[in-house]
Write a protein that holds these residues in place. Structure first.
Motif, PDB file in Angstrom:
ATOM      1  N   ARG A  40     -27.312 -18.049   1.037  1.00  0.00           N
ATOM      2  CA  ARG A  40     -27.977 -18.454   2.284  1.00  0.00           C
ATOM      3  C   ARG A  40     -27.397 -19.800   2.713  1.00  0.00           C
ATOM      4  O   ARG A  40     -28.004 -20.860   2.514  1.00  0.00           O
ATOM      5  CB  ARG A  40     -29.497 -18.562   2.096  1.00  0.00           C
ATOM      6  N   PRO A  41     -26.197 -19.789   3.306  1.00  0.00           N
ATOM      7  CA  PRO A  41     -25.519 -21.041   3.634  1.00  0.00           C
ATOM      8  C   PRO A  41     -26.328 -21.987   4.513  1.00  0.00           C
ATOM      9  O   PRO A  41     -26.148 -23.204   4.447  1.00  0.00           O
ATOM     10  CB  PRO A  41     -24.242 -20.577   4.344  1.00  0.00           C
ATOM     11  N   HIS A  42     -27.229 -21.434   5.329  1.00  0.00           N
ATOM     12  CA  HIS A  42     -28.038 -22.309   6.181  1.00  0.00           C
ATOM     13  C   HIS A  42     -28.933 -23.218   5.348  1.00  0.00           C
ATOM     14  O   HIS A  42     -29.224 -24.351   5.759  1.00  0.00           O
ATOM     15  CB  HIS A  42     -28.871 -21.494   7.182  1.00  0.00           C
ATOM     16  N   THR A  43     -29.360 -22.750   4.152  1.00  0.00           N
ATOM     17  CA  THR A  43     -30.176 -23.631   3.317  1.00  0.00           C
ATOM     18  C   THR A  43     -29.313 -24.697   2.641  1.00  0.00           C
ATOM     19  O   THR A  43     -29.801 -25.797   2.358  1.00  0.00           O
ATOM     20  CB  THR A  43     -30.977 -22.848   2.256  1.00  0.00           C
ATOM     21  N   LEU A  44     -28.042 -24.393   2.385  1.00  0.00           N
ATOM     22  CA  LEU A  44     -27.117 -25.410   1.878  1.00  0.00           C
ATOM     23  C   LEU A  44     -26.943 -26.520   2.902  1.00  0.00           C
ATOM     24  O   LEU A  44     -26.962 -27.712   2.565  1.00  0.00           O
ATOM     25  CB  LEU A  44     -25.775 -24.765   1.533  1.00  0.00           C
ATOM     26  N   LYS A  45     -26.805 -26.145   4.161  1.00  0.00           N
ATOM     27  CA  LYS A  45     -26.674 -27.157   5.215  1.00  0.00           C
ATOM     28  C   LYS A  45     -27.928 -28.013   5.306  1.00  0.00           C
ATOM     29  O   LYS A  45     -27.863 -29.242   5.455  1.00  0.00           O
ATOM     30  CB  LYS A  45     -26.398 -26.475   6.565  1.00  0.00           C
ATOM     31  N   GLY A  46     -29.093 -27.374   5.187  1.00  0.00           N
ATOM     32  CA  GLY A  46     -30.337 -28.133   5.236  1.00  0.00           C
ATOM     33  C   GLY A  46     -30.472 -29.071   4.058  1.00  0.00           C
ATOM     34  O   GLY A  46     -30.887 -30.227   4.210  1.00  0.00           O
ATOM     35  N   MET A  48     -28.031 -30.421   2.268  1.00  0.00           N
ATOM     36  CA  MET A  48     -27.093 -31.543   2.374  1.00  0.00           C
ATOM     37  C   MET A  48     -27.511 -32.543   3.446  1.00  0.00           C
ATOM     38  O   MET A  48     -27.348 -33.759   3.266  1.00  0.00           O
ATOM     39  CB  MET A  48     -25.688 -31.028   2.659  1.00  0.00           C
ATOM     40  N   ALA A  49     -28.051 -32.063   4.552  1.00  0.00           N
ATOM     41  CA  ALA A  49     -28.494 -32.982   5.601  1.00  0.00           C
ATOM     42  C   ALA A  49     -29.609 -33.882   5.092  1.00  0.00           C
ATOM     43  O   ALA A  49     -29.614 -35.100   5.340  1.00  0.00           O
ATOM     44  CB  ALA A  49     -28.951 -32.196   6.825  1.00  0.00           C
ATOM     45  N   LEU A  50     -30.547 -33.287   4.355  1.00  0.00           N
ATOM     46  CA  LEU A  50     -31.643 -34.076   3.786  1.00  0.00           C
ATOM     47  C   LEU A  50     -31.119 -35.070   2.757  1.00  0.00           C
ATOM     48  O   LEU A  50     -31.432 -36.263   2.797  1.00  0.00           O
ATOM     49  CB  LEU A  50     -32.677 -33.137   3.152  1.00  0.00           C
ATOM     50  N   TYR A  51     -30.310 -34.577   1.815  1.00  0.00           N
ATOM     51  CA  TYR A  51     -29.769 -35.420   0.748  1.00  0.00           C
ATOM     52  C   TYR A  51     -28.996 -36.605   1.314  1.00  0.00           C
ATOM     53  O   TYR A  51     -29.202 -37.760   0.917  1.00  0.00           O
ATOM     54  CB  TYR A  51     -28.882 -34.559  -0.148  1.00  0.00           C
ATOM     55  N   LYS A  52     -28.087 -36.323   2.238  1.00  0.00           N
ATOM     56  CA  LYS A  52     -27.246 -37.398   2.790  1.00  0.00           C
ATOM     57  C   LYS A  52     -28.092 -38.448   3.491  1.00  0.00           C
ATOM     58  O   LYS A  52     -27.876 -39.658   3.333  1.00  0.00           O
ATOM     59  CB  LYS A  52     -26.210 -36.799   3.758  1.00  0.00           C
ATOM     60  N   ASN A  53     -29.061 -38.017   4.246  1.00  0.00           N
ATOM     61  CA  ASN A  53     -29.807 -38.972   5.063  1.00  0.00           C
ATOM     62  C   ASN A  53     -30.839 -39.772   4.280  1.00  0.00           C
ATOM     63  O   ASN A  53     -31.098 -40.929   4.612  1.00  0.00           O
ATOM     64  CB  ASN A  53     -30.458 -38.251   6.246  1.00  0.00           C
ATOM     65  N   VAL A  54     -31.410 -39.190   3.220  1.00  0.00           N
ATOM     66  CA  VAL A  54     -32.404 -39.968   2.473  1.00  0.00           C
ATOM     67  C   VAL A  54     -31.754 -40.879   1.449  1.00  0.00           C
ATOM     68  O   VAL A  54     -32.323 -41.910   1.086  1.00  0.00           O
ATOM     69  CB  VAL A  54     -33.476 -39.089   1.793  1.00  0.00           C
ATOM     70  N   ASP A 194     -22.576 -41.897   9.366  1.00  0.00           N
ATOM     71  CA  ASP A 194     -22.181 -40.576   9.865  1.00  0.00           C
ATOM     72  C   ASP A 194     -22.918 -39.531   9.048  1.00  0.00           C
ATOM     73  O   ASP A 194     -22.514 -39.222   7.924  1.00  0.00           O
ATOM     74  CB  ASP A 194     -20.665 -40.401   9.732  1.00  0.00           C
ATOM     75  N   PRO A 195     -23.996 -38.962   9.585  1.00  0.00           N
ATOM     76  CA  PRO A 195     -24.781 -38.002   8.797  1.00  0.00           C
ATOM     77  C   PRO A 195     -24.024 -36.713   8.482  1.00  0.00           C
ATOM     78  O   PRO A 195     -24.446 -35.944   7.626  1.00  0.00           O
ATOM     79  CB  PRO A 195     -25.995 -37.730   9.688  1.00  0.00           C
ATOM     80  N   ASP A 196     -22.902 -36.492   9.148  1.00  0.00           N
ATOM     81  CA  ASP A 196     -22.136 -35.275   8.925  1.00  0.00           C
ATOM     82  C   ASP A 196     -21.029 -35.438   7.888  1.00  0.00           C
ATOM     83  O   ASP A 196     -20.312 -34.495   7.590  1.00  0.00           O
ATOM     84  CB  ASP A 196     -21.518 -34.784  10.250  1.00  0.00           C
ATOM     85  N   ASN A 197     -20.876 -36.652   7.330  1.00  0.00           N
ATOM     86  CA  ASN A 197     -19.873 -36.895   6.305  1.00  0.00           C
ATOM     87  C   ASN A 197     -20.476 -36.565   4.941  1.00  0.00           C
ATOM     88  O   ASN A 197     -21.208 -37.361   4.375  1.00  0.00           O
ATOM     89  CB  ASN A 197     -19.403 -38.358   6.367  1.00  0.00           C
ATOM     90  N   TRP A 198     -20.168 -35.382   4.432  1.00  0.00           N
ATOM     91  CA  TRP A 198     -20.769 -34.890   3.200  1.00  0.00           C
ATOM     92  C   TRP A 198     -19.787 -34.861   2.020  1.00  0.00           C
ATOM     93  O   TRP A 198     -20.148 -34.415   0.934  1.00  0.00           O
ATOM     94  CB  TRP A 198     -21.297 -33.469   3.392  1.00  0.00           C
TER      95      TRP A 198
END
Length: 201
Positions: A40-46, A48-54, A194-198
């Motif tokens: 479920r790649p959409h949950t991977l994106k979610g 990573m977005a949470l992890y990176k930003n917090v 940059d929240p998109d830099n993972w």
């Protein structure tokens, strides 16, 4: 590696590989906690977005070492060895002090963090303990105590979100049997606005 099927980097279709390319480490290594999302790649994106930003955003005002230490502590409370191993390695890289790192780990095991941290930092750990083990017992007084000891409301939010994230991550790992087989410990995204830099380094 874990208890459900997964898709490796080499087997990934174009959509998943595009996400993998954003999170991969050296030699196309994908952390198992991320690969477990591959069906479920959409949950991977979610995730990573949470992890990176917090945890890895320059708009945070608390030091990254403190946020990492909170993550190690929450993972220790949850008996999530995977996250303890990964984030303790990351914490050691931030501190660059083997003796300090060893003393922290010893205090963690002996439940003596109060003697390791100055009072302000320890109070954040006490809040993390309550939020992880007894969240229903928290009240407005607990955040007031954090404010009184010198944390801003924004920093209280940072602590809350890091603790909440690690409880989520620990349950992902423990609930799906994720282990460190094949992982490179201690990799993480750079702090950035940059929240998109993972990219993991």
């Amino acid at each position: 590696m874990f208890w459900i099927n997964h898709i490796s980097y080499e087997e990934a279709d174009a959509t998943l590989k595009k996400i993998y390319n954003r999170v991969k480490g050296p030699e196309n290594n994908i952390d198992n906690i991320l690969m477990v999302h591959s069906l479920r790649p959409h949950t991977l994106k979610g995730h990573m977005a949470l992890y990176k930003n917090v945890l890895h955003n320059t708009n945070n005002t608390l030091p990254t070492w403190y946020l990492e230490a909170l993550g190690v502590y929450v993972s220790f409370l949850n008996q999530c060895d995977y996250c303890v191993d990964h984030h303790f390695e990351g914490l050691q890289k931030l501190w660059k002090d083997d003796e300090k790192s060893a003393n922290f780990y010893k205090a963690l095991q002996e439940n003596s963090l109060q003697s390791f941290f100055e009072k302000k930092w320890f109070k954040g750990f006490a809040y993390a303990n309550m939020l992880t083990l007894n969240p229903r017992k928290l009240s407005q007084n607990d955040t007031s105590h954090l404010r009184d000891i010198g944390f801003s409301d924004g920093e209280i939010l940072e602590i809350n979100q890091v603790v909440s994230y690690f409880n989520y991550a620990n349950r992902t790992v423990l609930g799906l049997g994720v282990n460190t087989e094949g992982d490179l410990l201690g990799l993480s995204p750079n702090n950035s606005d940059d929240p998109d830099n993972w990219t993991h380094q």
